[in-house]
Design a protein around this motif. Structure first.
Motif, mmCIF file in Angstrom:
data_model
loop_
_atom_site.group_PDB
_atom_site.id
_atom_site.type_symbol
_atom_site.label_atom_id
_atom_site.label_comp_id
_atom_site.label_asym_id
_atom_site.label_seq_id
_atom_site.Cartn_x
_atom_site.Cartn_y
_atom_site.Cartn_z
ATOM 1 N N ALA A 217 12.684 3.350 7.977
ATOM 2 C CA ALA A 217 11.452 4.040 7.592
ATOM 3 C C ALA A 217 10.300 3.657 8.510
ATOM 4 O O ALA A 217 9.543 4.527 8.974
ATOM 5 C CB ALA A 217 11.094 3.706 6.147
ATOM 6 N N LEU A 218 10.161 2.375 8.809
ATOM 7 C CA LEU A 218 9.053 1.929 9.646
ATOM 8 C C LEU A 218 9.261 2.292 11.110
ATOM 9 O O LEU A 218 8.329 2.725 11.794
ATOM 10 C CB LEU A 218 8.867 0.412 9.510
ATOM 11 N N ASN A 219 10.495 2.119 11.607
ATOM 12 C CA ASN A 219 10.749 2.300 13.039
ATOM 13 C C ASN A 219 10.975 3.750 13.454
ATOM 14 O O ASN A 219 10.777 4.088 14.619
ATOM 15 C CB ASN A 219 11.973 1.486 13.467
ATOM 16 N N LEU A 220 11.400 4.591 12.524
ATOM 17 C CA LEU A 220 11.757 5.964 12.904
ATOM 18 C C LEU A 220 11.053 7.018 12.053
ATOM 19 O O LEU A 220 10.366 7.894 12.583
ATOM 20 C CB LEU A 220 13.275 6.146 12.809
ATOM 21 N N THR A 221 11.225 6.939 10.744
ATOM 22 C CA THR A 221 10.713 8.015 9.894
ATOM 23 C C THR A 221 9.191 8.061 9.870
ATOM 24 O O THR A 221 8.598 9.140 10.005
ATOM 25 C CB THR A 221 11.244 7.853 8.457
ATOM 26 N N ALA A 222 8.542 6.916 9.710
ATOM 27 C CA ALA A 222 7.078 6.896 9.591
ATOM 28 C C ALA A 222 6.371 7.450 10.827
ATOM 29 O O ALA A 222 5.420 8.230 10.681
ATOM 30 C CB ALA A 222 6.591 5.480 9.281
ATOM 31 N N PRO A 223 6.778 7.088 12.050
ATOM 32 C CA PRO A 223 6.108 7.682 13.207
ATOM 33 C C PRO A 223 6.236 9.204 13.262
ATOM 34 O O PRO A 223 5.292 9.896 13.654
ATOM 35 C CB PRO A 223 6.810 7.038 14.403
ATOM 36 N N ILE A 224 7.399 9.710 12.858
ATOM 37 C CA ILE A 224 7.588 11.163 12.840
ATOM 38 C C ILE A 224 6.696 11.802 11.779
ATOM 39 O O ILE A 224 6.017 12.815 12.022
ATOM 40 C CB ILE A 224 9.067 11.496 12.591
ATOM 41 N N ASP B 202 -8.334 11.868 18.924
ATOM 42 C CA ASP B 202 -7.902 12.346 20.245
ATOM 43 C C ASP B 202 -6.557 11.785 20.668
ATOM 44 O O ASP B 202 -5.781 12.459 21.343
ATOM 45 C CB ASP B 202 -8.955 11.973 21.304
ATOM 46 N N VAL B 203 -6.288 10.523 20.309
ATOM 47 C CA VAL B 203 -5.049 9.861 20.733
ATOM 48 C C VAL B 203 -4.435 9.128 19.543
ATOM 49 O O VAL B 203 -5.104 8.314 18.907
ATOM 50 C CB VAL B 203 -5.299 8.855 21.886
ATOM 51 N N LEU B 204 -3.174 9.432 19.257
ATOM 52 C CA LEU B 204 -2.419 8.707 18.236
ATOM 53 C C LEU B 204 -1.390 7.829 18.926
ATOM 54 O O LEU B 204 -0.614 8.316 19.759
ATOM 55 C CB LEU B 204 -1.700 9.684 17.302
ATOM 56 N N ILE B 205 -1.374 6.545 18.577
ATOM 57 C CA ILE B 205 -0.376 5.628 19.127
ATOM 58 C C ILE B 205 0.479 5.087 17.988
ATOM 59 O O ILE B 205 0.022 4.295 17.164
ATOM 60 C CB ILE B 205 -1.036 4.480 19.909
ATOM 61 N N THR C 21 3.015 11.637 12.788
ATOM 62 C CA THR C 21 2.755 12.638 13.827
ATOM 63 C C THR C 21 2.574 14.015 13.200
ATOM 64 O O THR C 21 1.651 14.766 13.570
ATOM 65 C CB THR C 21 3.916 12.656 14.839
ATOM 66 N N GLY C 22 3.432 14.353 12.239
ATOM 67 C CA GLY C 22 3.277 15.627 11.548
ATOM 68 C C GLY C 22 1.967 15.706 10.782
ATOM 69 O O GLY C 22 1.276 16.743 10.797
ATOM 70 N N ASP C 23 1.602 14.616 10.113
ATOM 71 C CA ASP C 23 0.332 14.577 9.386
ATOM 72 C C ASP C 23 -0.853 14.807 10.324
ATOM 73 O O ASP C 23 -1.791 15.544 9.998
ATOM 74 C CB ASP C 23 0.166 13.218 8.688
ATOM 75 N N VAL C 24 -0.814 14.141 11.470
ATOM 76 C CA VAL C 24 -1.911 14.253 12.438
ATOM 77 C C VAL C 24 -1.995 15.656 13.009
ATOM 78 O O VAL C 24 -3.080 16.251 13.116
ATOM 79 C CB VAL C 24 -1.734 13.200 13.559
ATOM 80 N N LEU C 25 -0.852 16.225 13.375
ATOM 81 C CA LEU C 25 -0.863 17.563 13.971
ATOM 82 C C LEU C 25 -1.324 18.628 12.993
ATOM 83 O O LEU C 25 -1.906 19.651 13.397
ATOM 84 C CB LEU C 25 0.529 17.900 14.508
ATOM 85 N N SER C 26 -1.094 18.399 11.701
ATOM 86 C CA SER C 26 -1.568 19.375 10.719
ATOM 87 C C SER C 26 -3.088 19.371 10.613
ATOM 88 O O SER C 26 -3.700 20.378 10.270
ATOM 89 C CB SER C 26 -0.938 19.102 9.345
#
Length: 244
Positions: free
Chosen positions: A112-119, A83-86, A122-127
């Protein structure tokens, strides 16, 4: 937020075994949520599991595609949904481009850790869960004005700030996108910082309130006034940050 008569909220927090991530995990658990955290340290994950046996602790490096997929598989197997991704995991690196001959050492890992990984996460979760209730990005007051001692940290957080802003418009009105901009917080990452620090518990409390009220930003402590001060007294704020 979970209320009487509603199903239990399932929350995933990256970097959830210490600092702000741990305080967020404990705040959600106190409200009856089902919580999953990830981290890279086996010892920290074991400590978390002993303290919170009903939560799920997953060893994962979020910069790894395989590790992210395995982590989401574990969440799905345990809770059936999210339900919630942080997006909280991050690192602060001092870089002086006027003195250090290798000022960009390990830059790829930092970004990678601070910018790329969260993006990517997020894409993985939304899929998997396209109708997820909320996505939280932990940036920083430094997302709005970069710290002199860590310009690449400021750059990464500013990039995440921009991503959150645009994603909010894309996912509205179904998914709430919240950006958390903590000030200097009393965490291991800021162990060497000698100025005033905000407690992680306060940061967590402000975050949960911002989620409840579907705000676009959570602004704990001194960052509460930062957007306004940047509009009315930008030079004063920039002089202050130049000393950091």
């Amino acid at each position: 937020m979970t209320r009487r008569g509603e199903s239990v909220q399932v929350v995933l927090i990256t970097g959830g075994t210490s600092g702000i991530g741990l305080s967020l995990a404990e705040a959600f658990l106190a409200q009856g949520a089902a919580v999953a955290v990830c981290g890279r340290s086996t010892a920290a994950l074991e400590r978390f599991s002993r303290a919170h046996p009903n939560a799920l602790a997953v060893q994962a490096d979020v910069t790894s595609t395989e590790a992210r997929i395995a982590m989401l598989d574990a969440v799905a197997a345990r809770f059936g949904r999210l339900d919630v991704l942080i997006n909280n995991a991050g690192i602060f690196v001092n870089r002086d481009f006027t003195e250090a001959p290798d000022a960009t050492k390990d830059l790829e890992q930092e970004l990678a850790l601070n910018l790329t990984a969260p993006i990517q996460l997020t894409g993985d979760v939304l899929s998997r869960w396209p109708e997820i209730s909320a996505i939280v990005f932990v940036t920083s007051g430094f997302a709005l004005i970069s710290p002199t001692r860590a310009p690449t940290y400021g750059a990464a957080k500013a990039g995440l700030h921009g991503f959150a802003e645009a994603l909010r418009r894309q996912l509205a009105p179904n998914t709430h996108v919240l950006e958390l901009l903590p000030p200097a917080t009393d965490t291991p990452m800021n162990a060497d910082f000698t100025g005033k620090k905000t407690s992680p518990a306060e940061v967590a409390a402000v975050t949960l309130k911002a989620l409840e009220h579907r705000r676009s930003m959570a602004l704990p402590g001194p960052t509460k006034l930062l957007p306004t001060l940047l509009r009315i007294a930008p030079n004063t704020i920039k002089r202050s940050v130049s000393k950091m």
